[in-house]
Scaffold this motif. Structure first.
Motif, PDB file in Angstrom:
ATOM      1  N   GLU A 156      67.000 -64.523  72.411  1.00 46.94           N
ATOM      2  CA  GLU A 156      68.179 -65.264  71.975  1.00 46.94           C
ATOM      3  C   GLU A 156      68.015 -65.761  70.536  1.00 46.94           C
ATOM      4  O   GLU A 156      69.005 -66.030  69.846  1.00 46.94           O
ATOM      5  CB  GLU A 156      68.449 -66.449  72.909  1.00 46.94           C
ATOM      6  CG  GLU A 156      67.409 -67.543  72.900  1.00 46.94           C
ATOM      7  CD  GLU A 156      66.199 -67.254  73.794  1.00 46.94           C
ATOM      8  OE1 GLU A 156      65.321 -68.128  73.919  1.00 46.94           O
ATOM      9  OE2 GLU A 156      66.150 -66.154  74.382  1.00 46.94           O
ATOM     10  N   ASN A 157      66.755 -65.876  70.076  1.00 44.41           N
ATOM     11  CA  ASN A 157      66.502 -66.292  68.699  1.00 44.41           C
ATOM     12  C   ASN A 157      66.483 -65.109  67.729  1.00 44.41           C
ATOM     13  O   ASN A 157      66.223 -65.281  66.532  1.00 44.41           O
ATOM     14  CB  ASN A 157      65.167 -67.042  68.611  1.00 44.41           C
ATOM     15  CG  ASN A 157      65.191 -68.344  69.392  1.00 44.41           C
ATOM     16  OD1 ASN A 157      66.199 -69.060  69.382  1.00 44.41           O
ATOM     17  ND2 ASN A 157      64.106 -68.653  70.075  1.00 44.41           N
ATOM     18  N   ARG A 197      76.702 -58.939  69.544  1.00 43.51           N
ATOM     19  CA  ARG A 197      75.764 -59.745  68.764  1.00 43.51           C
ATOM     20  C   ARG A 197      75.042 -58.809  67.800  1.00 43.51           C
ATOM     21  O   ARG A 197      75.056 -57.593  67.981  1.00 43.51           O
ATOM     22  CB  ARG A 197      74.725 -60.422  69.677  1.00 43.51           C
ATOM     23  CG  ARG A 197      75.302 -61.475  70.625  1.00 43.51           C
ATOM     24  CD  ARG A 197      75.811 -60.869  71.916  1.00 43.51           C
ATOM     25  NE  ARG A 197      74.826 -60.086  72.633  1.00 43.51           N
ATOM     26  CZ  ARG A 197      73.928 -60.601  73.490  1.00 43.51           C
ATOM     27  NH1 ARG A 197      73.950 -61.884  73.751  1.00 43.51           N
ATOM     28  NH2 ARG A 197      73.079 -59.822  74.112  1.00 43.51           N
ATOM     29  N   GLU A 247      75.813 -58.009  75.771  1.00 45.24           N
ATOM     30  CA  GLU A 247      74.773 -58.616  76.617  1.00 45.24           C
ATOM     31  C   GLU A 247      74.270 -57.653  77.681  1.00 45.24           C
ATOM     32  O   GLU A 247      73.061 -57.542  77.920  1.00 45.24           O
ATOM     33  CB  GLU A 247      75.314 -59.885  77.271  1.00 45.24           C
ATOM     34  CG  GLU A 247      74.292 -60.626  78.114  1.00 45.24           C
ATOM     35  CD  GLU A 247      74.829 -61.922  78.686  1.00 45.24           C
ATOM     36  OE1 GLU A 247      74.073 -62.614  79.400  1.00 45.24           O
ATOM     37  OE2 GLU A 247      76.007 -62.247  78.426  1.00 45.24           O
ATOM     38  N   ASP A 293      61.825 -64.430  73.695  1.00 46.39           N
ATOM     39  CA  ASP A 293      62.933 -65.316  73.338  1.00 46.39           C
ATOM     40  C   ASP A 293      63.923 -64.565  72.436  1.00 46.39           C
ATOM     41  O   ASP A 293      64.121 -64.920  71.273  1.00 46.39           O
ATOM     42  CB  ASP A 293      62.420 -66.583  72.662  1.00 46.39           C
ATOM     43  CG  ASP A 293      61.524 -66.299  71.468  1.00 46.39           C
ATOM     44  OD1 ASP A 293      60.909 -65.204  71.411  1.00 46.39           O
ATOM     45  OD2 ASP A 293      61.445 -67.158  70.565  1.00 46.39           O
TER      46      ASP A 293
END
Length: 271
Positions: free
Chosen positions: A172-173, A210, A142, A170
């Motif tokens: 996060e998508n 991620r 992050e 966005d």
């Protein structure tokens, strides 16, 4: 008369006190070596240098896939190796050299002022690699992502495979957690005896990561047939990671095969 007698046969023999006898083949070789040895040695040294360079280039292993790892910390070499080992069974031999080679490049993106030089070096290398489409699969934590967030407009694709439109934030998508990729979720880190990092430390580091995927549509990837093929192969690799579909199955130790054969032949009794 005396003068005439003095001149009789005068042109038949001429005395040259400084004349040298013809050299033998051995002397000719010694003479040639004396005058040309340094030239010959120079040619040999140049040939060895060129040969060494050619061998180094020819023997250099070109990775089939390069995975970008963006972290706010320096991943230990053991951690990088474990990432390579984790991904390798799912990868194919793209370059046809008979072996599967995965490269994991760690870009350390940190706001720590003491790491400014490392940050600058990572940014230069990251920009260069991104411009040449070296990586299609990005692992990141992050902190490092937030520091580079403004540089990713249109860079990644959404998790459904569609490209992020211009101006979209966005992100996060466009991220898949580590544990949502089956191959990663089922991977168990280890630590060597002399490693200052424990298996639990590595597990914590990995679970912070991620996954984001490059977007090909509207980028320079589309303009290169080679880059487009690499992108498609990288997406297929990620699908195999996500679904835990290995291309290379783990080899069974030879002693296990022998034991199974003995059981099947009735040489060993089983309860």
């Amino acid at each position: 008369m005396a003068r005439e007698g003095y001149l009789v046969n005068a042109g038949e023999e001429t005395i040259h006190p400084d004349a040298q006898a013809p050299m033998s083949p051995k002397q000719k070789r010694q003479n040639w070596w004396y005058y040309n040895k340094f030239i010959l040695l120079g040619v040999v040294l140049v040939a060895l240098l060129v040969g060494s360079i050619i061998y180094s280039v020819a023997s250099q292993v070109k990775p089939d896939y390069t995975i970008a790892l963006m972290t706010s910390y320096t991943m230990p070499e053991s951690g990088l190796q474990q990432l390579r080992d984790c991904i390798t069974p799912y990868a194919d031999d793209r370059n046809g050299d008979g072996r599967v080679q995965i490269s994991v490049v760690n870009y350390v993106i940190s706001a720590n002022e003491t790491d400014y030089q490392m940050l600058e070096a990572s940014m230069v290398k990251f920009t260069a690699d991104a411009s040449t489409n070296a990586s299609m699969i990005y692992l990141h934590d992050e902190t490092s992502f937030q520091l580079l967030e403004n540089n990713f407009e249109g860079f990644f694709q959404y998790n459904d495979g569609t490209p992020m439109p211009a101006g979209a934030t966005d992100y996060e998508n466009a991220m898949i957690p580590w544990e949502d990729v089956k191959a990663f979720a089922e991977f168990t880190p280890t630590a060597a005896e002399n490693d200052s990092w424990t298996a639990e430390d590595y597990q914590t580091l990995f679970e912070m990561l991620r996954v984001s995927l490059r977007a090909a549509e509207g980028s320079s990837i589309e303009r290169s047939e080679e880059d487009m093929a690499y992108y498609e192969d990288s997406m297929a690799l990620f699908d195999r990671l996500k679904n835990d579909e290995k291309l290379v199955e783990e080899e069974v130790p030879e002693w296990v095969d022998d034991l199974i054969s003995q059981v099947e032949a009735g040489e060993l009794e089983t309860e």
